[in-house]
Design an enzyme around this catalytic site. Structure first.
Site, PDB file in Angstrom:
ATOM      1  N   HIS A  90       0.824  -1.209   0.000  1.00 21.90           N
ATOM      2  CA  HIS A  90       0.000   0.000   0.000  1.00 21.90           C
ATOM      3  C   HIS A  90       0.858   1.259   0.000  1.00 21.90           C
ATOM      4  O   HIS A  90       0.468   2.301  -0.488  1.00 21.90           O
ATOM      5  CB  HIS A  90      -0.901   0.040   1.233  1.00 21.90           C
ATOM      6  CG  HIS A  90      -1.741  -1.170   1.417  1.00 21.90           C
ATOM      7  ND1 HIS A  90      -2.700  -1.543   0.504  1.00 21.90           N
ATOM      8  CD2 HIS A  90      -1.763  -2.112   2.389  1.00 21.90           C
ATOM      9  CE1 HIS A  90      -3.279  -2.653   0.926  1.00 21.90           C
ATOM     10  NE2 HIS A  90      -2.724  -3.023   2.061  1.00 21.90           N
ATOM     11  N   HIS A 115       5.215   6.786   6.779  1.00 26.51           N
ATOM     12  CA  HIS A 115       4.888   6.280   5.445  1.00 26.51           C
ATOM     13  C   HIS A 115       4.425   7.438   4.571  1.00 26.51           C
ATOM     14  O   HIS A 115       4.265   8.556   5.051  1.00 26.51           O
ATOM     15  CB  HIS A 115       3.862   5.139   5.511  1.00 26.51           C
ATOM     16  CG  HIS A 115       2.508   5.554   5.985  1.00 26.51           C
ATOM     17  ND1 HIS A 115       2.045   5.285   7.244  1.00 26.51           N
ATOM     18  CD2 HIS A 115       1.513   6.217   5.354  1.00 26.51           C
ATOM     19  CE1 HIS A 115       0.811   5.764   7.373  1.00 26.51           C
ATOM     20  NE2 HIS A 115       0.461   6.338   6.238  1.00 26.51           N
ATOM     21  N   HIS A 117       2.087   8.947   0.994  1.00 24.45           N
ATOM     22  CA  HIS A 117       0.975   8.789   0.047  1.00 24.45           C
ATOM     23  C   HIS A 117       1.295   9.635  -1.170  1.00 24.45           C
ATOM     24  O   HIS A 117       1.862  10.715  -1.038  1.00 24.45           O
ATOM     25  CB  HIS A 117      -0.340   9.274   0.668  1.00 24.45           C
ATOM     26  CG  HIS A 117      -0.773   8.485   1.861  1.00 24.45           C
ATOM     27  ND1 HIS A 117      -1.568   7.368   1.764  1.00 24.45           N
ATOM     28  CD2 HIS A 117      -0.493   8.639   3.167  1.00 24.45           C
ATOM     29  CE1 HIS A 117      -1.773   6.879   2.975  1.00 24.45           C
ATOM     30  NE2 HIS A 117      -1.137   7.628   3.851  1.00 24.45           N
ATOM     31  N   THR A 196      -6.444   6.303   7.777  1.00 21.00           N
ATOM     32  CA  THR A 196      -6.970   6.496   6.416  1.00 21.00           C
ATOM     33  C   THR A 196      -6.896   5.215   5.601  1.00 21.00           C
ATOM     34  O   THR A 196      -7.126   5.229   4.395  1.00 21.00           O
ATOM     35  CB  THR A 196      -6.196   7.607   5.679  1.00 21.00           C
ATOM     36  OG1 THR A 196      -4.833   7.213   5.554  1.00 21.00           O
ATOM     37  CG2 THR A 196      -6.283   8.920   6.440  1.00 21.00           C
ATOM     38  N   THR A 197      -6.577   4.130   6.246  1.00 21.82           N
ATOM     39  CA  THR A 197      -6.589   2.818   5.599  1.00 21.82           C
ATOM     40  C   THR A 197      -7.370   1.868   6.493  1.00 21.82           C
ATOM     41  O   THR A 197      -7.482   2.118   7.702  1.00 21.82           O
ATOM     42  CB  THR A 197      -5.164   2.251   5.430  1.00 21.82           C
ATOM     43  OG1 THR A 197      -4.543   2.157   6.717  1.00 21.82           O
ATOM     44  CG2 THR A 197      -4.334   3.128   4.509  1.00 21.82           C
TER      45      THR A 197
END
Ligand SMILES: *[C@@H]1O[C@H](CO)[C@@H](O)[C@H](O)[C@H]1NC(C)=O
Length: 346
Positions: A90, A115, A117, A196-197
């Site tokens: 992801h 992480h 995005h 958000t996941t």
């Protein structure tokens, strides 16, 4: 506390046990048959009323003078032990050492992971999860690389394919994590939201810095083209557009650590930055650093967030209900302005 690598698999397993509908789906993607519009079918919290990301309508935010600057603790003390980097299908993840933390919050938070995005390289493709006044964090072409980001981008080629767990991570030299952050940690928006996941637990206290971080076009292209969401033995799926679209704010209030700038006089440089930011917006990258409350979890802490208060079970039993703190950095690249890198304050 290297929770990061472990926390997601644990969350998914936990969910599988508690799913009574029979369809024990733990696999999800951003688009397609298990894409974001379907998440709530398998992960009920994703259909909740306090989801993230959201659009920040700046005129509706509420100034809260009690919101002081965030203070990273130990972010520059990376030590000699290498960091690890992995592709979870992801995003790209860097677990952070447990001695890194954040001050200036209602409780003490311990760094868990970082992480990213991003979009897909196309103009107006977006990439950031949170939007400000409807605008995805803009990224433009730029010649100036952000050196700090090479600490991660340089090694993406070694984790092109998604791995099962953090066990397939590569070692990378430790680096100053604070150098990835914007310099102004005093201006931000704050609200209660969610991961958000999937599983989208509504236990996140979000901080959105207004200062953008810049990376170059070359760096952005690297991020957007090198990784695959697929595993090594599968058909290749490029990892792109790994962001969730804004969710309804419902009755939440977004606080601002600074007053609305009705009387602020912009300098020419700032105006330029803002206009360029608005015109050339292509691809945004949001950097997220997730923290999990480690130490202080007194009754009063939970009283502040009663909706996420877990039952009286050991923390290890319910990892998903850990109170999390996410920090989103609007990461942009800016056309090569050399000596005066004015942050386009949105
Ligand atoms: C988050 O929710 C808690 C509990 O409802 C509330 O006390 C707190 O003020 C909220 N924080 C923000 C930033 O809205």
């Amino acid at each position: 506390m290297d929770l990061v690598g472990l926390s997601l698999p644990l969350l998914l397993v936990f969910w599988q046990w508690t799913t009574t509908t029979g369809a024990a789906v733990t696999y999800w993607t951003y688009t397609g048959s298990v894409g974001q519009s379907k998440w709530a079918d398998y992960f009920p919290d994703c259909g909740g009323k306090a989801q993230s990301p959201v659009d920040v309508a700046t005129v509706q935010t509420q100034y809260d003078p009690s919101l002081g600057p965030l203070t990273p603790l130990g972010y520059r003390q990376h030590g000699n032990k290498p960091f690890s980097l992995y592709n979870n299908g992801h995003t790209v993840v860097v677990p952070l050492p447990g001695w890194m933390g954040l001050g200036g919050l209602p409780w003490q938070f311990t760094a868990v992971q970082m992480h990213l995005h991003w979009g897909n390289g196309a103009p107006e493709a977006g990439g950031s999860e949170h939007t400000i006044n409807g605008q995805s964090s803009a990224a433009e072409t730029g010649e100036e690389a952000n050196q700090a980001f090479w600490n991660i981008l340089n090694y993406l080629g070694r984790i092109r394919h998604a791995g099962e767990t953090a066990g397939q991570s590569v070692s990378i030299p430790a680096f100053d994590v604070q150098s990835l952050l914007p310099s102004d940690l005093g201006r931000y928006y704050r609200y209660n939201g969610s991961l958000t996941t999937p599983p989208c637990f509504q236990s996140v206290l979000w901080t959105l810095f207004t200062e953008t971080v810049k990376i170059s076009h070359t760096q952005l292209m690297k991020l957007e083209t090198v990784l695959y969401a697929s595993k090594e033995d599968a058909d290749r799926v490029v990892m792109q557009d790994n962001y969730r679209t804004p969710q309804p704010l419902n009755d939440r209030t977004i606080l601002a650590s600074f007053p609305l700038e009705s009387v602020k006089v912009y300098t020419a440089g700032e105006i330029t930055a803002i206009v360029i930011g608005a015109l050339c917006g292509c691809v945004g990258v949001a950097v997220i650093i997730r923290f999990i409350v480690k130490t202080i979890r007194s009754t009063s802490s939970w009283d502040v967030l009663p909706s996420v208060r877990p039952g009286p079970v050991p923390r290890t039993m319910e990892p998903g209900k850990e109170l999390k703190q996410d920090v989103a950095l609007n990461t942009t690249t800016e056309p090569g302005k050399k000596e005066d890198p004015v942050p386009p304050s949105v």
